[in-house]
Motif scaffolding. Structure first.
Motif, short mmCIF file in Angstrom:
data_model
loop_
_atom_site.label_atom_id
_atom_site.label_comp_id
_atom_site.label_asym_id
_atom_site.label_seq_id
_atom_site.Cartn_x
_atom_site.Cartn_y
_atom_site.Cartn_z
N ASN A 95 0.85 -1.19 0.00
CA ASN A 95 0.00 0.00 0.00
C ASN A 95 0.89 1.24 0.00
N ILE A 96 0.31 2.35 -0.39
CA ILE A 96 1.10 3.58 -0.57
C ILE A 96 1.79 4.03 0.72
N LEU A 97 1.05 4.09 1.82
CA LEU A 97 1.63 4.63 3.05
C LEU A 97 2.79 3.79 3.56
N ASN A 98 2.68 2.47 3.47
CA ASN A 98 3.77 1.62 3.92
C ASN A 98 4.98 1.70 2.98
N LEU A 99 4.74 1.86 1.68
CA LEU A 99 5.86 2.06 0.75
C LEU A 99 6.56 3.39 1.02
N VAL A 100 5.79 4.42 1.31
CA VAL A 100 6.39 5.71 1.64
C VAL A 100 7.23 5.57 2.90
N ASP A 101 6.71 4.89 3.92
CA ASP A 101 7.49 4.66 5.13
C ASP A 101 8.78 3.91 4.81
N TYR A 102 8.68 2.92 3.93
CA TYR A 102 9.87 2.15 3.54
C TYR A 102 10.90 3.04 2.85
N MET A 103 10.43 3.93 1.97
CA MET A 103 11.37 4.81 1.25
C MET A 103 11.99 5.84 2.19
N LYS A 104 11.35 6.08 3.31
CA LYS A 104 11.94 6.99 4.31
C LYS A 104 12.94 6.26 5.19
N GLN A 105 12.57 5.05 5.64
CA GLN A 105 13.41 4.27 6.54
C GLN A 105 13.31 2.79 6.17
N PRO A 106 14.08 2.34 5.19
CA PRO A 106 13.96 0.94 4.73
C PRO A 106 14.44 -0.07 5.77
N THR A 107 13.72 -1.18 5.81
CA THR A 107 14.10 -2.28 6.69
C THR A 107 14.23 -3.55 5.86
N SER A 108 14.86 -4.55 6.44
CA SER A 108 15.00 -5.84 5.78
C SER A 108 13.60 -6.41 5.51
#
Length: 164
Positions: A95-108
């Motif tokens: 989903n968009i919000l979780n992808l945005v969070d990932y692009m801000k602070q990526p995790t494994s």
């Protein structure tokens, strides 16, 4: 005998004619159903504007495509940007919000470790300068573009070595 100059002028004229009078054939507009993507974990949806789709594509190609051309992941071909791989990540990135969070602070993939020093992100913009000037609106457009591609490109998106 026709001069080279005449042939050049004729070819430029024909090219311009096609670009002015037949552009609609090449710029197919995506309908609202196609531009509808999942917004958040509760499965709310949002409809991307045509401008967001174009912007997302441009930004993705500029910032992400070096490693994710066609939705693959060059560093790990087993995990691509197709919806199945995104949904199986922790937290789900489908989903968009979780992808945005990932692009801000990526995790494994399992969500246990930060990979900001390895994956371009806003958090590591000093290492990855292409990320430095991306706004939340830019990240939203990139995420929307990623989620739209399985509908538009279908099996080619995330298809890995078969296509790319």
């Amino acid at each position: 005998m026709i001069k080279k100059n005449t042939i050049y002028v004729l070819s430029v004229t024909v090219s311009l004619w096609f670009s002015f009078f037949i552009p609609s054939v090449y710029s197919v507009e995506l309908d609202e159903a196609t531009r509808t993507v999942t917004l958040d974990s509760s499965k709310k949806t949002t409809i991307l504007t045509p401008e967001q789709v174009k912007r997302g594509k441009r930004l993705f190609n500029n910032s992400c495509a070096q490693c994710h051309n066609g939705g693959i992941t060059k560093t790990n071909p087993n995990i691509g940007l197709e919806l199945e791989s995104l949904s199986l990540a922790t937290p789900a990135r489908d989903n968009i919000l979780n992808l945005v969070d990932y692009m801000k602070q990526p995790t494994s993939y399992d969500g246990q470790n930060s990979i900001a020093e390895l994956h371009p992100s806003i958090k590591s913009a000093e290492i990855f300068p292409k990320m430095k000037n991306l706004t939340d609106e830019d990240l939203f457009s990139i995420a929307g573009y990623i989620l739209l591609q399985p509908t538009v490109a279908q099996e080619k998106w995330g298809g890995g070595k078969i296509y790319y």
